[in-house]
Design an enzyme around this catalytic site. Structure first.
Site, mmCIF file in Angstrom:
data_model
loop_
_atom_site.group_PDB
_atom_site.id
_atom_site.type_symbol
_atom_site.label_atom_id
_atom_site.label_comp_id
_atom_site.label_asym_id
_atom_site.label_seq_id
_atom_site.Cartn_x
_atom_site.Cartn_y
_atom_site.Cartn_z
ATOM 1 N N TYR A 98 2.576 5.982 -18.022
ATOM 2 C CA TYR A 98 1.504 6.662 -17.273
ATOM 3 C C TYR A 98 1.944 7.230 -15.878
ATOM 4 O O TYR A 98 2.913 6.768 -15.565
ATOM 5 C CB TYR A 98 0.244 6.276 -17.310
ATOM 6 C CG TYR A 98 0.020 4.949 -16.361
ATOM 7 C CD1 TYR A 98 -0.227 4.793 -15.147
ATOM 8 C CD2 TYR A 98 -0.048 3.641 -17.185
ATOM 9 C CE1 TYR A 98 -0.286 3.730 -14.655
ATOM 10 C CE2 TYR A 98 -0.200 2.272 -16.420
ATOM 11 C CZ TYR A 98 -0.447 2.675 -15.120
ATOM 12 O OH TYR A 98 -0.418 1.290 -14.272
ATOM 13 N N TYR B 219 -5.936 4.422 -18.971
ATOM 14 C CA TYR B 219 -6.970 3.136 -18.459
ATOM 15 C C TYR B 219 -8.505 3.468 -18.566
ATOM 16 O O TYR B 219 -8.931 4.669 -18.529
ATOM 17 C CB TYR B 219 -6.915 2.333 -17.247
ATOM 18 C CG TYR B 219 -5.586 1.692 -17.152
ATOM 19 C CD1 TYR B 219 -5.642 0.387 -17.201
ATOM 20 C CD2 TYR B 219 -4.386 2.229 -16.554
ATOM 21 C CE1 TYR B 219 -4.154 -0.319 -16.929
ATOM 22 C CE2 TYR B 219 -3.348 1.635 -16.485
ATOM 23 C CZ TYR B 219 -3.091 0.036 -16.685
ATOM 24 O OH TYR B 219 -2.245 -0.449 -16.311
ATOM 25 N N ARG C 108 5.012 5.121 -14.638
ATOM 26 C CA ARG C 108 5.097 3.638 -14.777
ATOM 27 C C ARG C 108 5.634 3.282 -15.867
ATOM 28 O O ARG C 108 5.171 4.007 -16.950
ATOM 29 C CB ARG C 108 3.678 3.075 -14.674
ATOM 30 C CG ARG C 108 3.004 3.047 -13.344
ATOM 31 C CD ARG C 108 3.635 2.125 -12.274
ATOM 32 N NE ARG C 108 4.423 1.106 -12.463
ATOM 33 C CZ ARG C 108 3.871 -0.201 -12.619
ATOM 34 N NH1 ARG C 108 2.873 -0.299 -12.830
ATOM 35 N NH2 ARG C 108 4.795 -0.981 -13.011
ATOM 36 N N HIS D 235 3.414 -1.328 -19.401
ATOM 37 C CA HIS D 235 3.531 -2.847 -19.284
ATOM 38 C C HIS D 235 2.018 -3.465 -19.427
ATOM 39 O O HIS D 235 0.993 -2.482 -19.528
ATOM 40 C CB HIS D 235 3.718 -2.829 -17.628
ATOM 41 C CG HIS D 235 2.519 -1.974 -16.790
ATOM 42 N ND1 HIS D 235 2.723 -0.484 -16.275
ATOM 43 C CD2 HIS D 235 1.234 -2.231 -16.117
ATOM 44 C CE1 HIS D 235 1.829 -0.236 -15.898
ATOM 45 N NE2 HIS D 235 0.836 -1.165 -15.867
ATOM 46 N N HIS E 217 -0.518 -6.087 -17.641
ATOM 47 C CA HIS E 217 -0.918 -6.832 -16.623
ATOM 48 C C HIS E 217 -1.531 -8.583 -17.017
ATOM 49 O O HIS E 217 -2.163 -8.403 -18.156
ATOM 50 C CB HIS E 217 -2.081 -6.305 -15.851
ATOM 51 C CG HIS E 217 -1.755 -5.152 -15.239
ATOM 52 N ND1 HIS E 217 -1.286 -4.548 -14.030
ATOM 53 C CD2 HIS E 217 -1.732 -3.551 -15.724
ATOM 54 C CE1 HIS E 217 -1.088 -3.454 -13.725
ATOM 55 N NE2 HIS E 217 -1.391 -2.841 -14.765
HETATM 56 FE FE LIG Z 1 -0.812 -0.691 -15.066
#
Ligand SMILES: [Fe+2]
Lengths: 251, 170
Positions: free
Chosen positions: A160, A121, A170, A173, A175
């Site tokens: 990640y 991110y 995770r 995905h 969001h």
């Molecule tokens: Fe996330």
């Protein structure tokens, strides 16, 4: 973000968390359990008292309105926000947003955010040592059309690691944040990709304890949405249950 | 139809969801401007620095505003909706107008697997009678200077009352 779980003296193993997930399988309803110990950060952050049932009042029968001045159409393409083209598998995500009666949620705001193709991110707190992509921010917006349909162009986010337990990852995905026509329809959720091998290990997805309920968060690959030489296509529809207006309130 | 399940907003939302002016429903110079502020606290009483608070309210005369422009505020249009991420001390704050009865509030946070709804009432008179006596205070703002304090306690003895609305993904 340093997750408090990361500082725990005895770091739980994936096997331990997987066993906790199995023990709670099927124990919840169609929505995630708020109290879900395998997701360590939920321990001190879920309400311990019963939610108070109420009918919406006044303003809650309505939702905020958004318009052309709020969202530029180019915000729906996450691959053109910089001078260059982001690295990754380009894809289209599209679907329909409807209410509990199947009516379209038209002209309403939809926001998305995600990691880049390497699973990183742009957020300051993300310390995952994967590369940032100077050509990818990973945030987009659009308004649904009159049929409740939305469409984004982006790249496929990578999985990640995170600090919930040792070797926690995770699944990939995106969001999503959505509004309906009444405030209680407000939804923030995550869309997943079909067949991700990380599903069974992930306490956030597994907090929805029924397999069929989890499937509602998994997009479908749709070859008809795949654009020759350009991008692959995924479809994901959203249902925002409600609104349940009485005749008086509708008038 | 069954509603699409919620998921946590996660830790990394601020760069995507927060935006300039999000928490300023009116300019501070507006003669009717008030501050609605508070802290989000977890079950140990510690601040929650990665929560997102949204408010949705009518105009002071009670009318429901249905106007666009919340994301790019023009400084003149009151839209009734605002958004604020908590800071490192778990604090949020809005500059807005006082509604006649309550602010409707949605709470999102890392660790919170689905959104929560609460209401910040100006007086105890408007709190629904169904709320038990010992929990009503959690729904009422405190006057502090020229503003209204509304702390949100996610868990514990003095936990804030959160609402579920039957028929809405409850
Ligand atoms: Fe996330």
């Amino acid at each position: 973000m340093t997750d408090p779980a990361r500082r725990r003296p005895a770091e739980p193993s994936q096997a331990g968390v997987t066993a906790e997930i199995a023990a709670l399988g099927g124990s919840g309803g169609a929505q995630p359990r708020m109290d879900y110990p395998p997701y360590r950060s939920s321990l001190l952050r879920h309400p311990s008292k019963a939610l108070q049932q109420a009918d919406p009042e006044g303003v809650e029968w309505f939702a905020p309105m958004f318009g052309a001045q709020d969202v530029n159409p180019i915000e729906a393409d996450l691959t053109i926000q910089h001078r260059g083209v982001p690295i990754g598998e380009r894809l289209t995500v599209t679907g329909r947003v409807s209410d509990g009666d199947g009516r379209p949620v038209a002209h309403q705001l939809l926001e998305v955010w995600q990691a880049n193709a390497a699973g990183r991110y742009i957020h300051q707190g993300d310390q995952h040592p994967a590369p940032l992509d100077p050509n990818f921010t990973g945030a987009g917006r659009c308004l649904t059309d009159s049929d409740g349909c939305y469409r984004f162009t982006t790249v496929k986010p990578g999985p990640y690691p995170w600090g919930n337990h040792r070797n926690a990852w995770r699944p990939a995905h995106i969001h999503f944040s959505l509004f309906g026509s009444a405030f209680p329809q407000r939804l923030v959720t995550q869309m997943y990709f079909p067949g991700d091998p990380l599903f069974p290990y992930d306490p956030i997805l597994q907090a929805i304890t029924g397999a069929r309920d989890r499937e509602r968060l998994i997009a479908t690959y749709d070859h008809d949405l795949t654009i020759p030489q350009i991008s692959t296509g995924y479809r994901w529809d959203v249902v925002l249950t409600g609104p349940r207006r009485t005749p008086t309130e509708q008038s | 139809m069954t509603g699409t399940p919620g998921q946590t907003v996660g830790p990394f939302f601020e760069y995507a969801l927060a935006y300039p002016g999000g928490s300023e429903l009116v300019p501070r110079s507006d003669p009717g401007a008030v501050r609605l502020f508070g802290r989000v606290l977890d079950g140990a009483g510690d601040p929650v620095p990665d929560a997102l608070i949204e408010i949705w309210q009518p105009a002071p005369d009670g009318s429901v505003v249905q106007r666009a422009g919340s994301l790019h505020r023009d400084g003149w249009t009151f839209t009734g909706w605002g958004r604020c991420a908590t800071d490192d001390a778990g604090q949020y704050g809005f500059t807005t107008l006082a509604p006649p009865s309550f602010w409707s509030i949605a709470v999102f946070a890392r660790g919170l697997l689905d959104r929560l709804f609460t209401r910040a009432y100006l007086t105890s008179d408007d709190v629904p009678l169904s709320i038990p006596d010992d929990r009503r205070a959690s729904l009422i703002v405190g006057r502090e200077g020229a503003g209204y304090r509304f702390d949100i306690r996610l868990q514990g003895e003095d936990e804030t009352v959160f609402f579920s609305f039957p028929g809405y993904r409850d």
